[in-house]
Design a protein around this motif. Structure first.
Motif, PDB file in Angstrom:
ATOM      1  N   THR A  34      35.004 -31.349  -2.382  1.00  0.00           N
ATOM      2  CA  THR A  34      35.003 -30.108  -1.415  1.00  0.00           C
ATOM      3  C   THR A  34      35.940 -29.514  -1.183  1.00  0.00           C
ATOM      4  O   THR A  34      35.972 -28.308  -1.297  1.00  0.00           O
ATOM      5  CB  THR A  34      34.223 -30.788  -0.125  1.00  0.00           C
ATOM      6  N   ILE A  35      37.159 -30.241  -0.904  1.00  0.00           N
ATOM      7  CA  ILE A  35      38.658 -29.528  -0.625  1.00  0.00           C
ATOM      8  C   ILE A  35      39.027 -28.771  -1.766  1.00  0.00           C
ATOM      9  O   ILE A  35      39.203 -27.626  -1.760  1.00  0.00           O
ATOM     10  CB  ILE A  35      39.342 -30.587  -0.185  1.00  0.00           C
ATOM     11  N   LEU A  36      38.770 -29.514  -3.300  1.00  0.00           N
ATOM     12  CA  LEU A  36      39.021 -28.930  -4.233  1.00  0.00           C
ATOM     13  C   LEU A  36      38.447 -27.451  -4.602  1.00  0.00           C
ATOM     14  O   LEU A  36      38.776 -26.399  -4.776  1.00  0.00           O
ATOM     15  CB  LEU A  36      38.869 -29.647  -5.373  1.00  0.00           C
ATOM     16  N   LEU A  37      36.915 -27.408  -4.057  1.00  0.00           N
ATOM     17  CA  LEU A  37      36.276 -26.252  -4.283  1.00  0.00           C
ATOM     18  C   LEU A  37      36.793 -25.363  -3.468  1.00  0.00           C
ATOM     19  O   LEU A  37      36.803 -23.990  -3.668  1.00  0.00           O
ATOM     20  CB  LEU A  37      34.851 -26.698  -4.175  1.00  0.00           C
ATOM     21  N   SER A  38      37.082 -25.504  -2.119  1.00  0.00           N
ATOM     22  CA  SER A  38      37.629 -24.747  -1.182  1.00  0.00           C
ATOM     23  C   SER A  38      38.828 -23.872  -1.885  1.00  0.00           C
ATOM     24  O   SER A  38      38.954 -22.694  -1.683  1.00  0.00           O
ATOM     25  CB  SER A  38      38.037 -25.272   0.034  1.00  0.00           C
ATOM     26  N   ALA A  39      39.570 -24.726  -2.227  1.00  0.00           N
ATOM     27  CA  ALA A  39      40.866 -24.201  -2.763  1.00  0.00           C
ATOM     28  C   ALA A  39      40.583 -23.360  -4.140  1.00  0.00           C
ATOM     29  O   ALA A  39      41.439 -22.183  -4.264  1.00  0.00           O
ATOM     30  CB  ALA A  39      41.766 -25.379  -3.427  1.00  0.00           C
ATOM     31  N   PHE A  40      39.919 -23.748  -4.956  1.00  0.00           N
ATOM     32  CA  PHE A  40      39.274 -22.852  -6.063  1.00  0.00           C
ATOM     33  C   PHE A  40      38.817 -21.622  -5.850  1.00  0.00           C
ATOM     34  O   PHE A  40      39.159 -20.459  -6.377  1.00  0.00           O
ATOM     35  CB  PHE A  40      38.495 -23.691  -6.796  1.00  0.00           C
ATOM     36  N   ASN A  60      48.789 -14.060   0.433  1.00  0.00           N
ATOM     37  CA  ASN A  60      48.443 -15.074   1.683  1.00  0.00           C
ATOM     38  C   ASN A  60      47.296 -15.730   1.164  1.00  0.00           C
ATOM     39  O   ASN A  60      47.367 -16.842   1.616  1.00  0.00           O
ATOM     40  CB  ASN A  60      47.992 -13.820   2.753  1.00  0.00           C
ATOM     41  N   LYS A  61      46.461 -15.416   0.118  1.00  0.00           N
ATOM     42  CA  LYS A  61      45.465 -16.091  -0.289  1.00  0.00           C
ATOM     43  C   LYS A  61      45.901 -17.317  -1.113  1.00  0.00           C
ATOM     44  O   LYS A  61      45.369 -18.164  -1.067  1.00  0.00           O
ATOM     45  CB  LYS A  61      44.071 -15.316  -0.936  1.00  0.00           C
ATOM     46  N   TYR A  62      46.855 -17.028  -1.987  1.00  0.00           N
ATOM     47  CA  TYR A  62      47.522 -17.929  -2.746  1.00  0.00           C
ATOM     48  C   TYR A  62      48.090 -19.269  -1.850  1.00  0.00           C
ATOM     49  O   TYR A  62      48.096 -20.180  -2.256  1.00  0.00           O
ATOM     50  CB  TYR A  62      48.544 -17.385  -3.633  1.00  0.00           C
ATOM     51  N   GLN A  63      48.776 -18.562  -0.854  1.00  0.00           N
ATOM     52  CA  GLN A  63      49.346 -19.557   0.154  1.00  0.00           C
ATOM     53  C   GLN A  63      48.537 -20.577   0.678  1.00  0.00           C
ATOM     54  O   GLN A  63      48.600 -21.647   0.960  1.00  0.00           O
ATOM     55  CB  GLN A  63      50.188 -18.808   1.201  1.00  0.00           C
ATOM     56  N   GLN A  64      47.336 -19.825   1.032  1.00  0.00           N
ATOM     57  CA  GLN A  64      46.212 -20.560   1.630  1.00  0.00           C
ATOM     58  C   GLN A  64      45.558 -21.634   0.722  1.00  0.00           C
ATOM     59  O   GLN A  64      45.583 -22.829   1.177  1.00  0.00           O
ATOM     60  CB  GLN A  64      45.258 -19.744   2.141  1.00  0.00           C
ATOM     61  N   ALA A  65      45.382 -21.155  -0.583  1.00  0.00           N
ATOM     62  CA  ALA A  65      45.034 -22.055  -1.516  1.00  0.00           C
ATOM     63  C   ALA A  65      45.961 -23.473  -1.825  1.00  0.00           C
ATOM     64  O   ALA A  65      45.682 -24.475  -1.796  1.00  0.00           O
ATOM     65  CB  ALA A  65      44.880 -21.607  -2.832  1.00  0.00           C
ATOM     66  N   LEU A  66      47.222 -22.975  -1.804  1.00  0.00           N
ATOM     67  CA  LEU A  66      48.473 -23.924  -1.976  1.00  0.00           C
ATOM     68  C   LEU A  66      48.313 -25.023  -0.903  1.00  0.00           C
ATOM     69  O   LEU A  66      48.534 -26.192  -1.206  1.00  0.00           O
ATOM     70  CB  LEU A  66      49.792 -23.212  -2.064  1.00  0.00           C
ATOM     71  N   ARG A  67      47.946 -24.539   0.294  1.00  0.00           N
ATOM     72  CA  ARG A  67      47.934 -25.532   1.532  1.00  0.00           C
ATOM     73  C   ARG A  67      46.882 -26.543   1.204  1.00  0.00           C
ATOM     74  O   ARG A  67      47.036 -27.764   1.512  1.00  0.00           O
ATOM     75  CB  ARG A  67      47.848 -24.796   2.698  1.00  0.00           C
ATOM     76  N   TYR A  68      45.837 -25.859   0.555  1.00  0.00           N
ATOM     77  CA  TYR A  68      44.437 -26.786   0.325  1.00  0.00           C
ATOM     78  C   TYR A  68      44.666 -28.038  -0.539  1.00  0.00           C
ATOM     79  O   TYR A  68      44.852 -29.202  -0.722  1.00  0.00           O
ATOM     80  CB  TYR A  68      43.361 -25.933   0.045  1.00  0.00           C
ATOM     81  N   TYR A  69      45.433 -27.433  -1.532  1.00  0.00           N
ATOM     82  CA  TYR A  69      45.668 -28.337  -2.819  1.00  0.00           C
ATOM     83  C   TYR A  69      46.788 -29.430  -2.288  1.00  0.00           C
ATOM     84  O   TYR A  69      46.793 -30.690  -2.707  1.00  0.00           O
ATOM     85  CB  TYR A  69      46.455 -27.603  -3.978  1.00  0.00           C
ATOM     86  N   GLN A  70      47.831 -29.036  -1.609  1.00  0.00           N
ATOM     87  CA  GLN A  70      48.791 -30.127  -0.990  1.00  0.00           C
ATOM     88  C   GLN A  70      48.120 -30.888  -0.026  1.00  0.00           C
ATOM     89  O   GLN A  70      48.361 -32.205  -0.252  1.00  0.00           O
ATOM     90  CB  GLN A  70      50.130 -29.316  -0.392  1.00  0.00           C
ATOM     91  N   SER A  71      47.225 -30.517   0.560  1.00  0.00           N
ATOM     92  CA  SER A  71      46.568 -31.446   1.508  1.00  0.00           C
ATOM     93  C   SER A  71      45.691 -32.645   0.592  1.00  0.00           C
ATOM     94  O   SER A  71      45.732 -33.692   0.959  1.00  0.00           O
ATOM     95  CB  SER A  71      45.401 -30.943   2.476  1.00  0.00           C
ATOM     96  N   LEU A  72      45.136 -31.924  -0.161  1.00  0.00           N
ATOM     97  CA  LEU A  72      44.420 -32.821  -1.195  1.00  0.00           C
ATOM     98  C   LEU A  72      45.280 -33.895  -1.821  1.00  0.00           C
ATOM     99  O   LEU A  72      44.742 -34.818  -1.795  1.00  0.00           O
ATOM    100  CB  LEU A  72      43.628 -31.936  -2.013  1.00  0.00           C
ATOM    101  N   SER A  73      46.211 -33.282  -2.237  1.00  0.00           N
ATOM    102  CA  SER A  73      47.056 -34.455  -2.945  1.00  0.00           C
ATOM    103  C   SER A  73      47.543 -35.368  -2.000  1.00  0.00           C
ATOM    104  O   SER A  73      47.793 -36.791  -2.459  1.00  0.00           O
ATOM    105  CB  SER A  73      48.208 -33.456  -3.769  1.00  0.00           C
ATOM    106  N   ALA A  74      48.100 -35.120  -0.994  1.00  0.00           N
ATOM    107  CA  ALA A  74      48.418 -35.880   0.186  1.00  0.00           C
ATOM    108  C   ALA A  74      47.503 -37.080   0.552  1.00  0.00           C
ATOM    109  O   ALA A  74      47.836 -38.120   0.673  1.00  0.00           O
ATOM    110  CB  ALA A  74      49.337 -35.282   1.052  1.00  0.00           C
TER     111      ALA A  74
END
Length: 753
Positions: A34-40, A60-74
């Motif tokens: 679900t988090i991956l889909l939000s980022a995608f 701003n959108k790329y930054q937002q997606a990057l935050r999602y990917y980083q949180s998912l990875s952590a």
């Protein structure tokens, strides 16, 4: 009737709880997919914005997606790391790609707002080119996620160890019991009754079986403790992992609330402008009719004068005097008509501007609402429970409406009923109908949001289908597409179940509840479109609202009431500023001037006063601006910015002495005022005092070594003084500080031929 209504509401609670997804019922952590889909989806939006050259929004959108990917990875380091890490790298590259264009766009927007103030009467500094900074995931949160993962892994290892230990104990007990049971069977062979040995063996077997049950129970208790601990850790991990999404939901909600206030304000402005246009048009038509009558009378009197040449001189003189009066009246009317036509044209333009702005605000509001709902859907913040509450409230209001109608019928039949009772019943009916209409609107909006979410998910599914069919796709990208397709399908199914909840519940009621034709008719009536407020009911509602809000004008407001009033005033001030700044960004300065004038008439806030002057400076209405800044200086004599703007308005009117006096006052109040030093130097340079001008420009550079305008003016001054070497040096410093090249000046100082 009421008994059946209670049955239905109970069924609603039971059925909806069964319709809720498992995540909502047991608070299961949000899945990594679900988090991956939000980022995608966020990356997809960023790519569309980049294609439209909206680089700042894309950044701003790329930054937002990057935050999602980083949180998912952590949060889930072992979950598809080859996909997640690849996405982090690609998104970081996209950020680097668009950042220069985004920075340029950001600086251009800030430059348009130069000299405007927000709320304190002091302008915000134009940021440096490095002001466009990221809002990364909190490092402390990432570290906490790592610790949580380690704890979860440790608890899971201990749980596995406990399970293995229990399995070993169970095997040990089972082997001993099997051996004793085998020995028991041997000892029982040929015996007709129980012997001492068999009694002893039976006792040992029973004791071991009891110990096995106790061991199993203890093991289950211990395992449950570990499971509870793991679930709690997972919930904490989910909260941290989805923190960026939740923060974005809250941010979008605040922006949505603010946009709704701005939209309401602009609609009000549109209505008042439309009314003013109607009044002015009627005035113009009336005046034009009077002018036509005057013109006809003038023509008649002129004809009479031609025919009256044989009359006495006094009669002719009076007729000529009357003709001159009519000519003067006609000329005055034509002047007013022309002036009114200009005002009407201006009002028409303002009306068109209001319509354009309203359309933009509505679209922005729709986009914000859609994005907020989409993120909320991912987090399970807002649909099923809200649907249940809406339906329950609909039924409650429907019961009130039915009761109010019935009471009114009874009272109307009883001719001895008091008139006030009838009036109260009519008012209750109006209130019930009004509340039901409001709730129905809310329910309709709820259903519309669900449909919009499904449309968005379907678009994403189509995009993923196209992407997964691409031949040159690598294995990681193909695997990612399949994961996202499954996640989208799951979310669409959940959304569809929520959308169909009311129909399913009504079917469940019809299947299980005792048939009641009266209730079913009332329910279907509530679901219909025939509930409308009569004119009398509308009047009753207004009367009811005015009675509810009555207060004594002589009473003293409490501190709480004062705080509420102040908050409302601050909110209104922010709304005025937001609308006006939006107009300034679009270079619609006349409309912005109207907004600030209306704002100052409504709330005499100091920031509105100053911005009225700033806008007039932009429009070239420098004398009016000077008068405004003089008023500002009288209100706040210790405000350096107002003194500076007063000096600037005088500078543009070439009133150098008074301009220098005001700017010097600004420098006295704020010794680090670099803009004041710059303009003070320009005044000295215009007066031919170049050495003094140099000192002032150098002071500005000392305050800000990257002040391009000051470096450029130093180059200009050295050129006047004939020092081309220092002029070139200063000009190069200006270029390094971000000055756009001045080709003509470069030719003058010999940089290019």
């Amino acid at each position: 009737m009421s008994r059946h209504l209670r049955i239905l509401i109970s069924l609603i609670a039971i059925a909806l709880s069964s319709l809720l997804p498992a995540q909502e019922a047991v608070k299961e952590p949000v899945r990594p997919g679900t988090i991956l889909l939000s980022a995608f989806q966020t990356v997809s939006e960023a790519e569309k914005l980049e294609e439209k050259e909206s680089y700042k929004e894309a950044w701003n959108k790329y930054q937002q997606a990057l935050r999602y990917y980083q949180s998912l990875s952590a949060a889930h380091p072992a979950w598809k790391p080859h996909i997640v890490q690849g996405r982090i790298e690609k998104t970081s590259q996209a950020i680097e790609r668009v950042q220069p264009m985004a920075q340029k766009e950001f600086m251009a927007e800030q430059a348009k707002l130069q000299h405007l103030v927000a709320g304190s009467g002091t302008p915000a500094e134009i940021p440096s080119p490095a002001a466009l900074t990221a809002n990364p995931v909190n490092k402390a949160d990432l570290q906490q996620l790592t610790k949580l993962n380690n704890k979860i892994n440790q608890q899971q290892r201990q749980l596995e160890s406990l399970k293995n230990k229990h399995t070993a104990e169970k095997l040990k007990y089972s082997e001993r019991i099997n051996a004793l049971q085998k020995e028991l069977r041997k000892s029982q062979q040929g015996l007709g009754q129980e012997s001492t040995q068999t009694r002893m063996l039976n006792g040992q077997i029973a004791r071991l079986q009891q110990e096995l049950r106790q061991s199993k129970q203890l093991s289950q208790n211990d395992q449950q403790k570990y499971l509870n601990a793991i679930e709690e850790l997972q919930r904490t991990r989910t909260a941290l992992a989805t923190a960026p999404l939740r923060a974005d939901v809250e941010k979008l909600q605040l922006a949505k609330d603010r946009q709704e206030k701005e939209l309401k304000f602009v609609i009000g402005k549109y209505s008042s402008t439309k009314k003013a246009l109607e009044i002015k048009t009627l005035e113009n038509q009336k005046l034009a009719q009077e002018a036509e009558l005057t013109k006809a009378m003038l023509a008649k009197r002129s004809k009479d004068l031609e025919a009256a040449k044989t009359n006495t001189a006094s009669v002719v003189a009076n007729m000529r005097k009357e003709i001159n009066t009519l000519k003067s009246k006609l000329a005055e009317a034509e002047t007013i008509i022309a002036s009114q036509k200009t005002e009407i044209a201006d009002l028409v333009n303002r009306l068109a501007d209001s319509e354009t702005l309203t359309t933009e605000l509505r679209q922005d509001l729709a986009d914000m609402t859609a994005e907020r709902d989409q993120l909320s859907e991912m987090l399970k913040l807002s649909d099923a429970e809200r649907g249940k509450q809406l339906m329950k409230e609909n039924l409650r209001l429907g019961r009130e409406l039915s009761d109010a109608k019935r009471n009114l019928e009874i009272l109307n039949r009883d001719k001895n009923s008091a008139l006030d009772q009838v009036t109260k019943a009519e008012t209750d009916l109006a209130i019930a109908k009004h509340q039901l209409l409001l709730k129905r609107q809310e329910n309709t909006a709820f259903r519309k949001r669900i449909s919009n979410l499904e449309s968005s998910l379907n678009e994403t599914r189509e995009l993923l289908a196209t992407k997964s069919s691409t031949p040159q796709l690598d294995d990681a990208s193909r695997e990612e597409a399949e994961i996202l397709k499954k996640t989208v399908t799951r979310l669409i199914a959940q959304s569809s179940r929520r959308r169909q909840a009311e129909r399913l519940l009504w079917q469940e009621y019809q299947r299980t509840a005792p048939r009641n034709q009266e209730f079913e008719e009332k329910y279907l009536e509530m679901a219909g479109e025939d509930i409308q407020l009569t004119k009398r009911e509308q009047e009753m509602l207004l009367q009811h609202q005015s009675e509810d809000t009555f207060f004594s004008p002589t009473g003293r407001a409490s501190k709480q009431a004062q705080a509420i009033a102040q908050a409302k005033a601050d909110e209104k001030i922010d709304t005025y500023h937001a609308i006006a700044r939006r107009l300034v960004e679009k270079k619609n300065l006349n409309f912005a001037k109207d907004i600030y004038d209306d704002a100052y008439d409504s709330i005499p806030d100091y920031s509105f006063l100053i911005n009225r002057g700033v806008i007039r400076m932009r429009l070239g209405e420098v004398e009016d601006a000077e008068a405004i800044f003089e008023l500002g200086v009288s209100q706040r004599p210790r405000n350096p910015y107002t003194h500076f703007m007063l000096g600037l308005s005088r500078f543009y009117q070439e009133n150098s002495d008074l301009a220098a006096k005001s700017i010097d006052k600004a420098i006295d109040l704020k010794p680090d005022y670099k803009e004041a030093f710059l303009y003070r130097g320009i005044i000295e340079g215009n007066q031919g005092r170049h050495n003094k001008a140099l000192d002032l420009f150098e002071s500005a550079v000392e305050l800000d070594p990257e002040y391009a305008a000051a470096h450029y003016n130093i180059a200009q001054t050295y050129n006047f003084l004939g020092d081309s070497k220092k002029a070139k040096e200063a000009y190069n410093n200006a270029l390094r500080a971000g000055l756009a090249p001045d080709l003509d000046f470069e030719k003058i100082i010999g940089i290019r031929s």
